[in-house]
Design a protein around this motif. Structure first.
Motif, PDB file in Angstrom:
ATOM      1  N   GLN A  12     -77.328   0.449  23.665  1.00 26.07           N
ATOM      2  CA  GLN A  12     -77.600  -0.467  22.564  1.00 26.07           C
ATOM      3  C   GLN A  12     -76.660  -0.224  21.392  1.00 26.07           C
ATOM      4  O   GLN A  12     -76.419  -1.133  20.577  1.00 26.07           O
ATOM      5  N   LYS A  13     -76.150   1.023  21.272  1.00 30.77           N
ATOM      6  CA  LYS A  13     -75.250   1.318  20.170  1.00 30.77           C
ATOM      7  C   LYS A  13     -73.942   0.538  20.273  1.00 30.77           C
ATOM      8  O   LYS A  13     -73.231   0.346  19.280  1.00 30.77           O
ATOM      9  N   ASP A  62     -75.482  -7.183  17.012  1.00 30.15           N
ATOM     10  CA  ASP A  62     -76.492  -8.260  16.945  1.00 30.15           C
ATOM     11  C   ASP A  62     -77.330  -8.264  18.208  1.00 30.15           C
ATOM     12  O   ASP A  62     -77.370  -9.218  18.992  1.00 30.15           O
ATOM     13  N   LEU A  63     -78.040  -7.167  18.430  1.00 25.63           N
ATOM     14  CA  LEU A  63     -78.865  -7.015  19.623  1.00 25.63           C
ATOM     15  C   LEU A  63     -79.927  -8.103  19.651  1.00 25.63           C
ATOM     16  O   LEU A  63     -80.684  -8.274  18.683  1.00 25.63           O
ATOM     17  N   LEU A  75     -70.267  -7.154  22.167  1.00 21.97           N
ATOM     18  CA  LEU A  75     -70.041  -5.708  22.135  1.00 21.97           C
ATOM     19  C   LEU A  75     -69.068  -5.372  21.017  1.00 21.97           C
ATOM     20  O   LEU A  75     -68.142  -6.146  20.720  1.00 21.97           O
ATOM     21  N   TRP A  76     -69.315  -4.169  20.457  1.00 19.09           N
ATOM     22  CA  TRP A  76     -68.371  -3.679  19.452  1.00 19.09           C
ATOM     23  C   TRP A  76     -67.088  -3.233  20.126  1.00 19.09           C
ATOM     24  O   TRP A  76     -67.103  -2.687  21.210  1.00 19.09           O
ATOM     25  N   ASP A 116     -67.207 -11.077  23.020  1.00 15.85           N
ATOM     26  CA  ASP A 116     -68.255 -11.866  23.694  1.00 15.85           C
ATOM     27  C   ASP A 116     -68.116 -11.628  25.189  1.00 15.85           C
ATOM     28  O   ASP A 116     -67.094 -11.953  25.787  1.00 15.85           O
ATOM     29  N   VAL A 117     -69.196 -11.002  25.783  1.00 16.78           N
ATOM     30  CA  VAL A 117     -69.143 -10.680  27.207  1.00 16.78           C
ATOM     31  C   VAL A 117     -70.370 -11.249  27.898  1.00 16.78           C
ATOM     32  O   VAL A 117     -71.405 -11.492  27.274  1.00 16.78           O
TER      33      VAL A 117
END
Length: 810
Positions: free
Chosen positions: A71-72, A76-77, A95-96, A104-105
């Protein structure tokens, strides 16, 4: 995926090779797996395995990620993932990236068999969308039965294709085959040449039209539209060719139909001849539409008349067959009648205006008679289409097209095309029919209005020839005439009326009748043309609005006197006559032409020339001298030379005239051509007698003596009594009412002409005298004793004449 390898890679903090495959395996992978990242999570959601592609995607190496909750890494979970104990099967997150922005994945998860760990596969969303769209496109193309997709390797061997057996005539296409296994050798070589060029150059081919034949059926050709492009690997190296083969049958058929309709529009209707139009229609249809084509017309249509309301086979005759080299059954040829077909529902459909299509078996069953089938059906024919030629409410005939041998049978869409062609062809034939009717009427009227082609008079032998414009396609108002006049004289006329068709012929007839009437009044040529010009101006004034300029013409009027051997002529805008002398020399007569008949603003002038016996005077219309690029001067010289060479004494005039027209006029002249030839004669001097009359009443008895002596010399004693009475009355009137000089002339030929001339312009008048009148009976006696009598006026003189028949049987 080999999880052991992934585990080792993460524990060692190393980045495995492409796809995480060990180095002992060649580094080859399909491009579809480029950018696909993989990670393994434990049951708490912490990262325990991290691949090189994951590092490439996020920028984070394994040592910075392993052991941390996944989650880290998610920016914007989504609320659905907050506090969740299990990963969803699929989804889309951001993802960061190590550089601080996000990616964007799209991801997919699966649990590792025999473990609590979860394998996560992720790729950039736009890559996933591209692959999904590409796959959807490929599935859609593969599902099209009109589009065949074939993937060829660098040897042009088929690797994959969606071709089904029905596409290739029931022959399956297996991977590993080449084009030569499917197509004829020549077609396969041509297509492989195109694909090899694409493979070598990388330049795609788009919609290249090709006609090919399957190897198992080389006789039939198929239309294909080929598009091809080169396939490349990740490094841009050629790996093969993708080819799209689109069935072009519909396109080719539509193009062929369009071309056929265009050709019908261009080639059919250019002629106003019914049979020529029908043949043109048949020539367009065969072999472009059918292997054989026939056009049959109702019998009245050939003559320009309307057909009967309901046509049957026996009402028609053949007007066109194509191709010219075809051998029709039973030796059918143009003009042959079409046999009557039995009453049948399909025949009734044709009579009701429908286009009908038969197979050979259906046609044979309909006809019933084997001999009639053998007569009608060409060899190897298997399909026939019949369309009525219907125009303006009339069924003019029918078009019949046959297909033979290996040709495909007729289809319904071709029946629609034939209906359109038949409609256009019917209009063209009907136009030709209507023109034929009008042309026949105009030609018949023209022939009725023209004089006899040859005449034989004491003044001259004449022969006329007429050639209508367009080689007979057009009729106008050109005419000629030879009018016998009193005292053995002859009037020669050539005229040309403005315009063509029935109106011109009618105008010509009115002018010819008027000239004959005025000629009987024995007017001088200039005076006669003045009267005719006035008539033409009245006709123009009576014409409908807008047609005034189409009433007019030119005319040449000449009068030849065989006694004086002189010819007086005047022209109303008409070309000059040509004179051929007995010695063979020829020249155009120098006359002063006045204005054309419709103008008449200037006076006409009479020209008089002397003619030797045996001379030929040629009158003509401008259609005879306008053949040389419109140069009338050159045409006149050419005509003069031709007349000098052709007008021989030993050659008949009518033969000379026809030969001259054939030599001087084009095959399809733009204007009518008329030629009138007159070979002059002369009355011998011994057949005439002339005496001057003194202004003395005693001269009457002298005139009787002269007459008695001359008639006795000529052996005409049986005419002595009547002639003496006629001479007495005419001389008495001249002495009483006329002025000097006066003369008496007798002329002997097939008639005895008596002429008394004086210098007075007083017009004699026939009247019936009362019983108590002492005079007034002279002209009445002359009219009773002579066959005919009359008076003509010249310049400052008048002549009263009479004619008596001479018994030539003595």
């Amino acid at each position: 995926m080999d999880t052991a390898n992934v585990k080792n890679a993460c524990s060692a903090g190393a980045s495995p090779g492409a796809g995480g495959i060990s180095g002992s395996v060649p580094r080859l992978r399909p491009r579809a797996f480029d950018g696909l990242a993989a990670a393994v999570l434990d049951q708490r959601g912490a990262v325990v395995r991290w691949t090189r592609t994951a590092q490439d995607l996020t920028g984070f190496p394994a040592e910075e990620v392993c052991g941390r909750p996944v989650q880290k890494l998610v920016a914007d979970l989504p609320d659905a993932l907050r506090g969740a104990t299990e990963m969803p099967e699929s989804g889309r997150v951001r993802l960061w990236h190590r550089r601080g922005d996000t990616i964007d994945v799209t991801f997919r998860t699966t649990r590792v068999e025999g473990s609590a760990e979860v394998l996560v596969l992720a790729a950039p969303t736009h890559h996933v969308a591209d692959h999904e769209q590409g796959a959807a496109l490929l599935r859609a193309l593969s599902a099209q039965n009109r589009i065949t997709i074939a993937l060829h390797d660098t040897d042009l061997t088929t690797v994959q294709t969606n071709a089904t057996p029905d596409v290739l005539g029931g022959r399956p296409v297996q991977p590993g085959t080449r084009l030569c296994d499917v197509l004829c050798a020549e077609d396969a070589e041509s297509l492989e040449g195109i694909l090899r060029q694409v493979l070598e150059t990388g330049a795609p081919v788009v919609r290249r039209n090709q006609r090919v034949s399957w190897r198992h059926d080389p006789a039939r050709q198929h239309a294909l539209s080929l598009s091809a492009f080169r396939l490349e690997d990740a490094r841009g190296r050629p790996t093969g060719v993708a080819a799209l083969y689109i069935d072009g049958a519909d396109h080719l058929r539509a193009r062929r139909h369009l071309d056929l309709a265009r050709e019908v529009a261009e080639r059919v209707g250019g002629s106003l001849d019914v049979v020529r139009t029908a043949q043109d229609l048949a020539d367009v249809l065969a072999p472009a539409f059918g292997d054989l084509a026939a056009v049959d017309l109702a019998h009245p249509v050939f003559d320009g008349e309307e057909p009967v309301k309901r046509l049957g086979g026996g009402d028609m005759g053949n007007a066109g067959l194509a191709p010219a080299t075809a051998v029709w059954p039973a030796g059918i040829k143009r003009g042959d009648p079409i046999p009557l077909l039995p009453d049948h529902p399909t025949v009734r459909r044709f009579r009701n205006g429908e286009t009908v299509v038969f197979g050979l078996d259906d046609f044979t069953a309909m006809v019933g008679d084997p001999q009639l089938v053998e007569y009608l059906v060409p060899r190897d024919a298997h399909s026939v289409m019949v369309a009525p030629l219907h125009a303006r409410g009339l069924t003019l005939g029918a078009i019949t097209a046959w297909r033979c041998g290996r040709s495909a049978p007729f289809t319904e869409d071709e029946a629609d095309l034939m209906k359109q062609i038949a409609s256009r062809g019917a209009l063209a034939i009907d136009n030709a029919r209507r023109y034929t009717r009008e042309h026949r009427a105009a030609a018949g009227l023209q022939q009725l209005l023209l004089p006899p082609a040859t005449t034989d008079t004491p003044a001259a032998e004449t022969a006329g020839a007429y050639l209508p414009a367009g080689g007979g396609a057009e009729i106008s108002g050109d005419w000629y005439d030879a009018i016998t006049l009193p005292s053995l004289r002859l009037a020669l006329v050539a005229g040309d009326v403005v315009g063509h068709g029935m109106r011109a012929s009618a105008t010509m007839g009115r002018l010819r009748a008027a000239i004959q009437t005025l000629a009987d009044l024995e007017l001088e040529p200039d005076e006669l043309l003045t009267r005719i010009a006035e008539l033409v101006q009245r006709l123009a004034a009576e014409a409908p609005p807008g047609d005034h300029d189409f009433v007019g013409g030119t005319c040449l009027y000449a009068v030849y006197d065989p006694v004086t051997r002189r010819c007086a002529m005047a022209s109303a805008g008409h070309p000059p006559p040509v004179l051929v002398r007995p010695d063979g020399t020829a020249e155009a007569v120098g006359i002063s032409p006045g204005p054309p008949l419709a103008i008449g603003c200037l006076p006409y002038e009479t020209t008089t020339i002397d003619l030797e016996p045996g001379s030929v005077l040629a009158l003509y219309t401008d259609g005879l001298v306008e053949q040389h690029d419109g140069d009338i001067g050159q045409g006149l010289r050419h005509l003069t030379d031709a007349l000098a060479a052709s007008c021989r004494p030993d050659r008949a005039l009518d033969e000379t005239g026809q030969a001259l027209l054939a030599d001087l006029v084009d095959q399809a002249p733009r204007d009518d051509a008329t030629l009138l030839l007159a070979r002059t004669r002369a009355v011998p001097a011994e057949d005439t007698a002339l005496w001057d009359i003194p202004a003395d009443p005693a001269a009457v008895s002298k005139a009787r003596e002269w007459t008695t002596r001359q008639l006795t010399t000529w052996g005409l004693e049986e005419l002595l009594f009547t002639t003496e009475l006629i001479v007495s009355e005419l001389v008495t009137n001249a002495i009483r009412y006329g002025r000097l000089p006066m003369d008496l002339r007798l002329i002997r030929h097939d008639v005895l002409v008596c002429e008394v001339t004086d210098s007075s312009s007083t017009q004699p008048r026939l009247r019936r005298a009362r019983t108590t009148d002492e005079g007034g009976r002279g002209l009445f006696l002359v009219a009773q004793l002579a066959e005919r009598w009359g008076c003509r006026h010249g310049q400052n003189r008048k002549t009263i004449w009479s004619e008596q028949l001479i018994d030539c049987s003595r």
